[in-house]
Design an enzyme around this catalytic site. Structure first.
Site, PDB file in Angstrom:
ATOM      1  CG  HIS A 140       1.774   2.662  10.140  1.00 18.18           C
ATOM      2  ND1 HIS A 140       0.758   3.131  10.470  1.00 18.18           N
ATOM      3  CD2 HIS A 140       2.895   3.746  11.306  1.00 18.18           C
ATOM      4  CE1 HIS A 140       0.811   4.124  11.298  1.00 18.18           C
ATOM      5  NE2 HIS A 140       1.485   4.682  11.618  1.00 18.18           N
ATOM      6  CE  LYS A 142       2.519   1.149  15.020  1.00 15.53           C
ATOM      7  NZ  LYS A 142       1.576   1.894  13.539  1.00 15.53           N
ATOM      8  CG  ASP A 147       5.004 -21.298  19.880  1.00 20.67           C
ATOM      9  OD1 ASP A 147       6.245 -20.938  19.105  1.00 20.67           O
ATOM     10  OD2 ASP A 147       5.118 -20.900  21.078  1.00 20.67           O
ATOM     11  CG  HIS A 319      -0.464   6.390  18.209  1.00 16.04           C
ATOM     12  ND1 HIS A 319      -0.669   5.579  18.733  1.00 16.04           N
ATOM     13  CD2 HIS A 319       0.409   7.008  17.517  1.00 16.04           C
ATOM     14  CE1 HIS A 319       0.930   4.752  17.211  1.00 16.04           C
ATOM     15  NE2 HIS A 319       1.085   6.196  16.762  1.00 16.04           N
ATOM     16  CE  LYS A 321      -1.961   4.236  15.202  1.00 14.46           C
ATOM     17  NZ  LYS A 321      -1.998   5.783  14.688  1.00 14.46           N
TER      18      LYS A 321
END
Length: 424
Positions: A140, A142, A147, A319, A321
């Site tokens: 889950h 993201k 670099d 959405h 968090k």
């Protein structure tokens, strides 16, 4: 919603040549890193241009982990950027979740793989009777690192529903861009999770860093990476929330899409309000998953009686968090405050000590609560009964422990499968 694929999904046609591998095992608790530049990115309008520009400018490496990619305008732009990066010699590694990305076509993924992108799926599984069964223990996170110098982490997926022009179902969400010493920790973590060989940190940097979460100094720009897995870090994200709320003196603001925490965190939130802390929750009023709203409302009476203020965001699905405590502590990441995120999924947040960032986040959440939320009236909430909390307690711990005991549900051991698309 994602448009229907034109061919069978990759989860149904993935061809695995090497053996199934586990992501790199991480036995470190990352310490606070100072002197970072942190910027809050709100929604896809701020996030996608910044991430895509960084990828286009990549010279040596792109590491990407995400729960969802859709084959919409965002997903197609991502694909083009990754293909271009790989073709010009950038070491490009992409890890996708088999459930969240289960509708991606084989053609989409094969184009990435053939361009030289090292692509892997977390727990891919075919549909059974048209239904996906790999619901639990998702990848889950993201995370994007480019670099080794800039990192992005938060709750935003690579899908068009994070843009306002998607319509009423467009999501309200947050991410951060980080530059500075903390990027080395995020890069180290993402590299280990990718399973690709790379330069490890020196042994004295890899040692366990058990520190008190709220042992604050007076310096801004501090960042610490926290994550949960199903090995040695089951409760790390939950623990930083507990410690932060427990130490709050003036205010606590939590904006979370799926709010159904365990009793320990509920008790600390209630206790903070009882000792005079201004405690505000921003939760879903227009949920994308109805059961999430039902579960959250099971906690309302318990919290409202203690003086907690609850705001339901009603403009579109929430959405985010994110949370903040007092004037200098904040967190942004992928972890909801529900059993899936706190007990099953692989998650990652950053904890931030920076007054300017805290103020920016507070002002944005304040605008959200004042202009786009309905405040829950305690008089309108049904009086709580003991069975509400009992059921909530049992449901939370059932979801928390049952998948680890039941062999017919996914086990806790995470697995990555390298993608080998059809090349005929």
């Amino acid at each position: 919603m994602n448009s229907a694929p034109l061919e069978k999904s990759a989860a149904e046609s993935v061809n695995i040549t090497p053996p199934i591998r586990e992501p790199g095992h991480v036995d470190v608790e990352y310490r606070w890193q100072s002197n970072n530049r942190i910027e809050l990115l709100e929604n896809g309008e701020a996030y996608f241009p910044r991430v895509f520009d960084a990828m286009r400018a990549a010279k040596s490496e792109i590491l990407l982990e995400t729960f969802i990619v859709f084959e919409d305008k965002v997903g197609k732009e991502l694909q083009e950027i990754l293909i271009d990066a790989a073709r010009r010699g950038v070491r490009t590694t992409v890890s996708l979740d088999g459930f969240g990305c289960g509708e991606l076509t084989t053609g989409y993924l094969t184009a990435l793989s053939e361009a030289g992108v090292y692509l892997q799926m977390f727990d891919p599984a075919p549909k059974h009777l048209g239904i996906r069964t790999n619901w639990f223990r998702r990848l889950h996170r993201k995370i994007v690192v480019v670099d080794g110098t800039v990192a992005f982490i938060g709750g935003i997926n690579f899908s068009g529903d994070h843009l306002a022009d998607f319509g009423p179902e467009a999501k309200q969400d947050y991410s951060v861009q980080i530059q500075g010493p903390a990027v080395a920790d995020i890069h180290h973590f993402a590299l280990l999770q990718s399973g690709r060989p790379g330069r490890a940190r020196f042994w004295w940097q890899r040692r366990r860093q058990r520190r008190t979460e709220m042992a604050f100094t007076d310096h801004d720009g501090q960042v610490r990476l926290v994550f949960r897995d199903n090995n040695q870090h089951h409760t790390d994200i939950e623990d930083v929330y507990l410690q932060a709320v427990r130490s709050a003196q003036r205010r606590v603001v939590i904006a979370n899409a799926y709010f159904f925490p365990g009793y320990r965190l509920l008790k600390e939130i209630r206790n903070a309000a009882r000792r005079g802390v201004d405690v505000r929750l921003i939760l879903q009023g227009e949920p994308d998953v109805l059961v999430a709203k039902i579960a959250a409302r099971m906690t309302y009476d318990y919290l409202l009686k203690a003086g907690v203020k609850i705001h339901e965001y009603c403009q579109r699905p929430l959405h985010g968090k994110v949370a903040l405590v007092d004037e200098d502590w904040s967190t942004v990441g992928s972890s909801n405050l529900d059993p899936l995120s706190l007990s099953l999924n692989l998650e990652a947040n950053v904890v931030i000590r920076d007054r300017a960032f805290n103020r920016d986040l507070f002002e944005r959440l304040e605008n959200l609560s004042l202009n786009h939320c309905q405040t829950v009236d305690p008089a309108m909430v049904p009086r709580g009964r003991i069975w509400h909390m009992t059921v909530g307690f049992l449901v939370f711990h059932f979801l928390r422990h049952f998948p680890a005991m039941a062999g017919w549900l996914p086990a806790h051991k995470p697995r990555l499968k390298p993608f080998r698309g059809d090349r005929s």
